[in-house]
Design a protein around this motif. Structure first.
Motif, mmCIF file in Angstrom:
data_model
loop_
_atom_site.group_PDB
_atom_site.id
_atom_site.type_symbol
_atom_site.label_atom_id
_atom_site.label_comp_id
_atom_site.label_asym_id
_atom_site.label_seq_id
_atom_site.Cartn_x
_atom_site.Cartn_y
_atom_site.Cartn_z
ATOM 1 N N LEU A 172 -34.404 -1.620 23.607
ATOM 2 C CA LEU A 172 -33.914 -0.244 23.724
ATOM 3 C C LEU A 172 -32.822 -0.084 24.771
ATOM 4 N N VAL A 173 -33.114 -0.412 26.031
ATOM 5 C CA VAL A 173 -32.136 -0.173 27.097
ATOM 6 C C VAL A 173 -30.909 -1.084 26.976
ATOM 7 N N PRO A 174 -31.064 -2.391 26.779
ATOM 8 C CA PRO A 174 -29.867 -3.245 26.630
ATOM 9 C C PRO A 174 -28.978 -2.830 25.462
ATOM 10 N N ILE A 175 -29.588 -2.479 24.319
ATOM 11 C CA ILE A 175 -28.790 -2.050 23.165
ATOM 12 C C ILE A 175 -28.097 -0.728 23.454
ATOM 13 N N LEU A 176 -28.802 0.170 24.119
ATOM 14 C CA LEU A 176 -28.233 1.472 24.481
ATOM 15 C C LEU A 176 -27.024 1.297 25.400
ATOM 16 N N MET A 188 -21.731 5.702 22.308
ATOM 17 C CA MET A 188 -22.785 6.654 22.654
ATOM 18 C C MET A 188 -22.218 8.015 23.039
ATOM 19 N N ARG A 189 -21.130 8.386 22.408
ATOM 20 C CA ARG A 189 -20.548 9.701 22.658
ATOM 21 C C ARG A 189 -21.089 10.755 21.706
ATOM 22 N N PHE A 190 -21.792 10.288 20.658
ATOM 23 C CA PHE A 190 -22.146 11.196 19.572
ATOM 24 C C PHE A 190 -23.652 11.422 19.458
ATOM 25 N N ILE A 191 -24.001 12.642 19.104
ATOM 26 C CA ILE A 191 -25.374 13.036 18.811
ATOM 27 C C ILE A 191 -25.501 13.182 17.303
ATOM 28 N N ILE A 192 -26.476 12.525 16.725
ATOM 29 C CA ILE A 192 -26.706 12.629 15.283
ATOM 30 C C ILE A 192 -27.571 13.854 15.014
#
Length: 357
Positions: free
Chosen positions: A195-199, A208-212
C-alpha cells in the motif's frame, strides 16, 4: 501399542511467516510465549526462538517438517493481490491450501487458522457494514478474490462436512481438524510492501493528483497489529464445541473512513500533496476494464500490466466497510490500535519514502 504424544499447545507454525502479516504475527506469538516454526518460500529475517523452513507450499513433505510437534497452524501465505497472476493464485490459494490441510491431518495438527479476505463478498459495488452472512461474490472482479473464495468455501476448509479416517485416527476426540477463517480488510502498517510504497511511487510519478468519484466513499483500513490480534484470539478460542469452528470473521479497525481522506493523510504525512482533482467513477472503471481485457487478449503476444485494474478502481471509488460485531461477540475482539495512531506509526516507519529523501 505406543502412545501418541500430543503436541504442545504453545507450539505453532506460521505458513507465509516471512510476509508482511506473517512476520508481525510471528513476532507477537513469540512475545506471548509460543515456540514458532515458520514455513515460507524465502527467509527474510531472523528471530531468536523461531525455526525457519524454506520450501514450496505444494510440497507436503516440506510442510510436514515444519509441522512436527505442532498443534496450531496459521496459514497466511498468499500472493499480493496486485500480481494479477491467475496461475500463481490458483497454485498458492487453492492447491497450496489443499496441501496444507493434508499435511495438518497427517501431522496431527489440531487447529488451523486461515487468513482469508473480506473481498470474498465484494463484487465491485457498495458494501455497507457488511456481515459474514453476505453471499460470496458471484462475479469476482480479480483472480485474487476468485481464488480466495474457492479457498475459503472449499469443503476441505470451512464447514467441514466430512471427517476422513486419517483425521479420526489422529485425534482422540474424533472431531477432526478445527478451522476458522479471519477476513481482514485493507491491512496497513510498518513494513507493508504494497500500500504505502505503491502510493508513494504513484505520487512521485504525478499519478496521485486525482480522486476517483466524488471522494465520499467510506471503507475499512485495518492496522496490522489489530489483524494479528484477531488471529491469535481466534486460535486461542478454537476448541471442540466452540461456536467459532468452521466460521469466518471480519476483522477491521471498526473505524470506517473516507478512502481518499485516508490516502491523503498518508501522503501528506510523507510530504506529498493530497489528491484534489475529481474523475468520474464510471469513466475510469470503464477504461480500466477495457485495458484489463486488452491485456488479457494480447497476453500471448505482448505482456503489459495496466496501472489501474477494475478491482483497484472499485476499491478506490465504492463504499466497502464491514461489521466486526461477530468477532466482538465470539472472539472478544476489540482493536488495540486506533486508526489515527496506526497511520502515525506507519508514516513514521517510512522515513526513506518521505519526499526529498
Amino acid at each position: 501399542m505406543a502412545t501418541r504424544v500430543r503436541p504442545s499447545s504453545k507450539r505453532c507454525a506460521v505458513i507465509g511467516g516471512s510476509g508482511f502479516l506473517g512476520r508481525h504475527l510471528v513476532e507477537k506469538l513469540v512475545d506471548r510465549g509460543y515456540t514458532v516454526s515458520v514455513f515460507d518460500i524465502r527467509q527474510s529475517y531472523e528471530l531468536p526462538g523461531v525455526t525457519f523452513h524454506q520450501g514450496d507450499l505444494c510440497d507436503k513433505q516440506a510442510l510436514l517438517l515444519a509441522m512436527k510437534d505442532v498443534s496450531l497452524v496459521f496459514h497466511c501465505a498468499s500472493p499480493a493481490p496486485a500480481s494479477d497472476d491467475r496461475r500463481l493464485f490458483e497454485r498458492v490459494n487453492i492447491e497450496g491450501t489443499r496441501t496444507v490441510i493434508q499435511a495438518c491431518n497427517e501431522a496431527g495438527v489440531q487447529k488451523l487458522v486461515l487468513t482469508s479476505s473480506a473481498s470474498v463478498v465484494f463484487e465491485g459495488t457498495d458494501v455497507k457494514n457488511g456481515g459474514e452472512d453476505l453471499p460470496y461474490a458471484k462475479k469476482p472482479i480479480d483472480y485474487y478474490t476468485q481464488t480466495k473464495i474457492q479457498q475459503e468455501k472449499s469443503r476441505t476448509f470451512l464447514g467441514l462436512s466430512f471427517v476422513s479416517q486419517l483425521v479420526l485416527e489422529a485425534f482422540d476426540e474424533g472431531k477432526g481438524l478445527l478451522t476458522v477463517a479471519i477476513r481482514p480488510h485493507g491491512i496497513f502498517g510498518p513494513r507493508d510492501p504494497q500500500l504505502v510504497p505503491i502510493l508513494v511511487d504513484s505520487a512521485r510519478k504525478g499519478k496521485m493528483r486525482f480522486i476517483i468519484g466524488d471522494g465520499t466513499n467510506v471503507v475499512d483500513f485495518t492496522y496490522v497489529e489489530n489483524v494479528v490480534h484477531g488471529h491469535i484470539l481466534a486460535a486461542e478460542r478454537l476448541r471442540p464445541g466452540s461456536p467459532i469452528c468452521g466460521k469466518p470473521y471480519h476483522i477491521t479497525n471498526d473505524e470506517p473512513v473516507r478512502f481518499w481522506d485516508f490516502m491523503s493523510e498518508v501522503l501528506v504525512g510523507l510530504g506529498y500533496a493530497a489528491p484534489r482533482y475529481h474523475l468520474p467513477y464510471a469513466v475510469v472503471y470503464g477504461l480500466a476494464l477495457l485495458l484489463w481485457l486488452l491485456a488479457l487478449i494480447l497476453r500471448p503476444l505482448v505482456s503489459f500490466k495496466p496501472t489501474f485494474t477494475p478491482m483497484r478502481v472499485a476499491l478506490a471509488g465504492t463504499h466497502h466497510y464491514y461489521s466486526c460485531e461477530r468477532a466482538k461477540r465470539d472472539l472478544g475482539y476489540k482493536p488495540l490500535v486506533s486508526l489515527k495512531e496506526g497511520i502515525a506509526r506507519t508514516v513514521q516507519s517510512y522515513p526513506h519514502l518521505r519526499r526529498g529523501a
